[in-house]
Design an enzyme around this catalytic site. Structure first.
Site, mmCIF file in Angstrom:
data_model
loop_
_atom_site.group_PDB
_atom_site.id
_atom_site.type_symbol
_atom_site.label_atom_id
_atom_site.label_comp_id
_atom_site.label_asym_id
_atom_site.label_seq_id
_atom_site.Cartn_x
_atom_site.Cartn_y
_atom_site.Cartn_z
ATOM 1 N N ALA A 49 -2.432 -10.870 -4.417
ATOM 2 C CA ALA A 49 -1.220 -11.677 -4.385
ATOM 3 C C ALA A 49 -1.493 -12.906 -3.528
ATOM 4 O O ALA A 49 -2.495 -12.989 -2.841
ATOM 5 C CB ALA A 49 -0.093 -10.867 -3.771
ATOM 6 N N GLY A 64 -2.471 -7.130 -6.691
ATOM 7 C CA GLY A 64 -1.805 -7.650 -7.881
ATOM 8 C C GLY A 64 -2.784 -7.965 -8.993
ATOM 9 O O GLY A 64 -2.452 -7.871 -10.182
ATOM 10 N N GLU A 82 -3.331 -4.864 -10.729
ATOM 11 C CA GLU A 82 -2.114 -4.500 -11.462
ATOM 12 C C GLU A 82 -2.013 -5.282 -12.775
ATOM 13 O O GLU A 82 -1.585 -4.749 -13.791
ATOM 14 C CB GLU A 82 -0.876 -4.696 -10.571
ATOM 15 C CG GLU A 82 -0.839 -3.637 -9.462
ATOM 16 C CD GLU A 82 0.283 -3.827 -8.471
ATOM 17 O OE1 GLU A 82 0.336 -4.922 -7.869
ATOM 18 O OE2 GLU A 82 1.105 -2.914 -8.301
ATOM 19 N N GLU A 137 -2.984 -2.734 -0.665
ATOM 20 C CA GLU A 137 -1.674 -3.076 -0.076
ATOM 21 C C GLU A 137 -1.328 -2.261 1.160
ATOM 22 O O GLU A 137 -0.710 -2.755 2.099
ATOM 23 C CB GLU A 137 -0.566 -2.909 -1.117
ATOM 24 C CG GLU A 137 -0.505 -4.004 -2.161
ATOM 25 C CD GLU A 137 -1.481 -3.808 -3.313
ATOM 26 O OE1 GLU A 137 -2.360 -2.929 -3.226
ATOM 27 O OE2 GLU A 137 -1.359 -4.552 -4.305
#
Ligand code: NAD
Length: 699
Positions: A62, A101, A104, A124
């Site tokens: 992210a 992310g 993901e 995370e």
């Protein structure tokens, strides 16, 4: 700026994410992916899609800068869902690292092809949160529940081949990734999309008992942390709930993490560790010296461990000792350490030999004449250090860096015995030096910028977090530890027993209490140190009871007894009746009426002492930033990272509160140790914080 472009390769659409340096999932990348997916969906000539990245890596996470402001739509979970919902097969082409992310997104794709050098991971949890864009729901579906628990709870990087064995990567290739992914996509056209979110987990194996056992297995590592339990709950939800409900559960859980102070603390630690290498007066342009060969003086507890760091990094080391037998013993300990690592399967036996082959032992200073860096780790007395540096000055080649591993001594005074003080600095490793991440880089008055810059880079190269400290007694870490230890000792003489003080600080999150730690380190070191000091220079009330213990030959774990008793061969501390009697006698001698403090009071007293000293260290310019102090105390002394280090913790309590409490302690215990640091007073009265102070100084 367009960060996601599309090229047609026949009937395959190749999306390229290009957002240097690490293709972070900024708003523009998220928006670009959504837009391009729609273009691909609407274009009848496109039959499958490949998502790839330009530069050195796949999407590596992210955009952490958005954490503070909150991201703008399209939000990541929706982007991932849109990719997964595509009716045409979507293949991720992974190189470098697909993290957080980024992974993901790849899990939203229907298939994944990776270079064998690639790694994936969901880190995370290290930032106090959890993979909140479906990671906790999709990863267990595709990789299996056990593997997902391992990956999500550790946050570790997983090699492509391992991920392939888990079913997370469909094909691993050695080269030509994009071509391979396009070929794969062509093959997938007939098969259509394979949506991870639609996969089902056989819940029968993963009942309450399974998760209870897992919780127990990680309890020691996750003690005090908030996010790991939330991660486990999410994975339980993935087992027990359909995707949509699982995603809603994940959403709520990440919301709880985001507002938890631990997330802010861990993110603070993350940034703080990246700040340490920013040194005033040093830039990329500052020249560096080449370090191809290292010399170490002393093969004791520290010398051997320090040398291992260099051998591990492929740098040859020459170790000097006073006697062959001592040298052999030191090198024997090094070999044993490597063999233990090999027996755990972490390195091969060939690697043990390769590392050992980088060691040369000597008793002659002449053998250090070709070293680029020489680190002294002999006994902690100024007289010996001065002798060693005089000898080094005579043999070291021009431009060699001369470093001392001293814990407390004045590095300026050491530098002055040489003809080249600009080449001298402190490199203060922590014990065990091959394991502990912290390195205090002690900048002496005359240390040249290129010497400092070289050592800052070198710290990174040997896997350490190097924090620059100025010269003072104990530098940043040990100077603070002295305050912490004294207050713990005073709590004991005033009413509590060692195990009570230890329990309070252990429950606060320290890896062990200060008394257990003292027993481990050996009580005789402090004892000898005090014997060489003027009694007016330390608080005898905090130390005399310990000296009496040492005088009974209770030197700590190494003598089988110290502040605690130990059963034969055990390292588990047991409260000692003998010691408790000594403490009571010593209190009586001092006329102290013993009154027990609560755990909260015990913790507060030790932690406030740390904060006050930290503020002085900052004000004196010994540390460049409050956040550097946090990095030192978390990495060198076990201050719980989830509290962000003592200075961040002070900010969380509020500096006005901290200041008021320190003033109250000054009233109660006297000004000798509790005079508030002027900087603390100033910041508290201005309604400011240590973080603000750092920000102002940085700009
Ligand atoms: P140690 O006693 O285990 O080892 C010191 C070694 O130096 C011994 O093997 C000794 O033979 C050798 N030595 C002494 N004089 C020498 C000389 N003139 N030439 C060559 N070798 C000589 O001590 P240690 O715990 O490794 O500490 C070494 C230094 O590291 C000290 O300055 C100490 O303050 C510092 N330090 C220690 C720790 C720790 O936890 N032990 C942590 C950080 C820093």
């Amino acid at each position: 700026m367009t960060t996601v472009t599309m090229e047609k390769r026949g009937n395959i659409a190749l999306l390229i994410v290009d957002n240097p340096p690490v293709n972070a999932l900024s708003h523009s990348v998220r928006e670009g992916l959504v837009t391009q997916m729609k273009v691909c969906a609407d274009d009848d000539s496109v039959e499958a899609v490949v998502v790839s990245c330009a530069g050195r890596t796949f999407i590596a996470g992210a955009d952490i800068k958005e954490f503070a402001t909150g991201p703008k739509a399209p939000h990541l979970p929706d982007v991932v869902q849109k990719i997964e919902n595509m009716d045409k097969p979507v293949v991720a082409a992974i190189h470098g690292t697909a993290l957080g992310g980024g992974l993901e997104i790849a899990l939203g794709c229907h298939y994944r092809v990776a270079l064998s050098s690639a790694k994936i991971g969901l880190p995370e949890v290290k930032l106090g949160i959890l993979p909140g864009a479906g990671g906790t729901q999709r990863f267990p579906r595709i990789a299996g529940v056990e593997n997902a628990l391992d990956a999500i709870l550790s946050g570790r990087h997983i090699k492509a081949k391992t991920a392939a064995s888990w079913g997370t990567i469909d094909e691993v290739v050695e080269a030509d990734l994009v071509d391979a992914a396009i070929e794969f996509a062509k093959g997938a056209i007939g098969k259509g999309p394979r949506r991870t979110g639609e996969m089902e987990i056989d819940g029968s194996k993963y009942g309450q008992a399974f998760f209870d056992a897992f919780r127990k297995s990680v309890a020691r590592k996750t003690r005090g942390y908030f996010a790991p339990e939330k991660c486990i709950q999410c994975i339980e939800a993935a087992v027990n709930l359909p995707l949509k409900e699982g995603l809603a559960f994940e959403r709520a859980a990440i919301g709880e993490c985001f507002v938890h102070p631990q997330a802010r603390a861990l993110q603070h630690m993350f940034f703080a560790e990246r700040q340490v290498a920013r040194i005033p007066g040093i830039s990329k342009e500052t020249p560096r010296r080449e370090i191809n060969k290292v010399g170490i003086i002393g093969a004791g507890t520290m010398g051997g461990g320090i040398a291992m760091n260099f051998a591990n990094a492929g740098i040859p080391v020459t170790i000097l000792e006073v006697e062959q037998a001592v040298l052999d013993r030191g090198l024997g300990v090094v070999r044993k350490n490597y063999e233990r690592t090999a027996s755990k399967g972490k390195i091969s036996t060939e690697e043990v030999e390769a590392r050992m082959s980088r060691f040369t032992g000597t008793m002659s200073y002449d053998d250090l004449s070709d070293c680029d860096l020489i680190i002294e780790a002999v006994f902690e007395t100024m007289e010996i250090k001065k002798k060693v540096f005089t000898a080094l000055d005579a043999v070291a080649k021009p431009g060699a860096i001369l470093a001392s591993n001293t814990s407390y001594l004045d590095v300026d005074a050491i530098a002055q015995v040489t003809s080249r003080p600009a080449d001298v600095l402190g490199l203060h490793f922590f014990s065990p030096a091959n394991v502990m991440r912290l390195l205090e880089i002690v900048r002496a008055e005359a240390t040249a910028p290129d010497v400092l810059a070289t050592c800052v880079d070198l710290a990174k190269k040997i896997g350490k977090v190097g924090v620059v400290s100025g010269v003072c007694h104990g530098f940043i870490g040990n100077r603070m530890l002295a305050q912490y230890g004294r207050e713990a000792g005073l709590n004991i003489i005033e009413g509590n027993m060692p195990h009570e003080v230890d329990k309070a600080l252990f429950d606060f999150g320290m890896p062990m209490g200060p008394m257990t730690m003292s027993d481990m380190a050996g009580l005789d070191i402090g004892y000898m140190n005090r014997k060489g000091m003027d009694r007016a220079d330390y608080d005898t009330r905090a130390a005399d009871w310990i000296d009496r213990i040492v005088e009974q030959d209770r030197k700590g774990l190494k003598t089988g007894a110290g502040i605690y008793d130990y059963d034969e061969g055990s390292r588990v501390p047991k409260p000692s009746l003998t010691v408790m009697e000594i403490i009571e006698e010593e209190s009586a001698k001092l006329g102290i009426e013993r009154i027990k403090k609560t755990e909260e009071e015990i913790v507060e007293r030790s932690v406030l002492a740390l904060i006050n000293e930290g503020a002085k260290i900052l004000e004196e310019g010994i540390a460049y930033r409050a956040s550097d102090i946090d990095v030192v105390y978390a990495n060198g002394y076990g201050f719980p990272p989830y509290r962000g280090g003592p200075m961040h913790y002070a900010d969380q309590i509020g500096l006005a509160n901290v200041y008021a409490k320190i003033c109250a302690n000054a009233e109660k215990y006297g000004e000798r140790w509790w005079k508030p640091a002027p900087l603390l007073k100033e910041l508290a009265e201005a309604g400011s914080s240590f973080a603000d102070y750092d920000r102002k100084n940085a700009s």
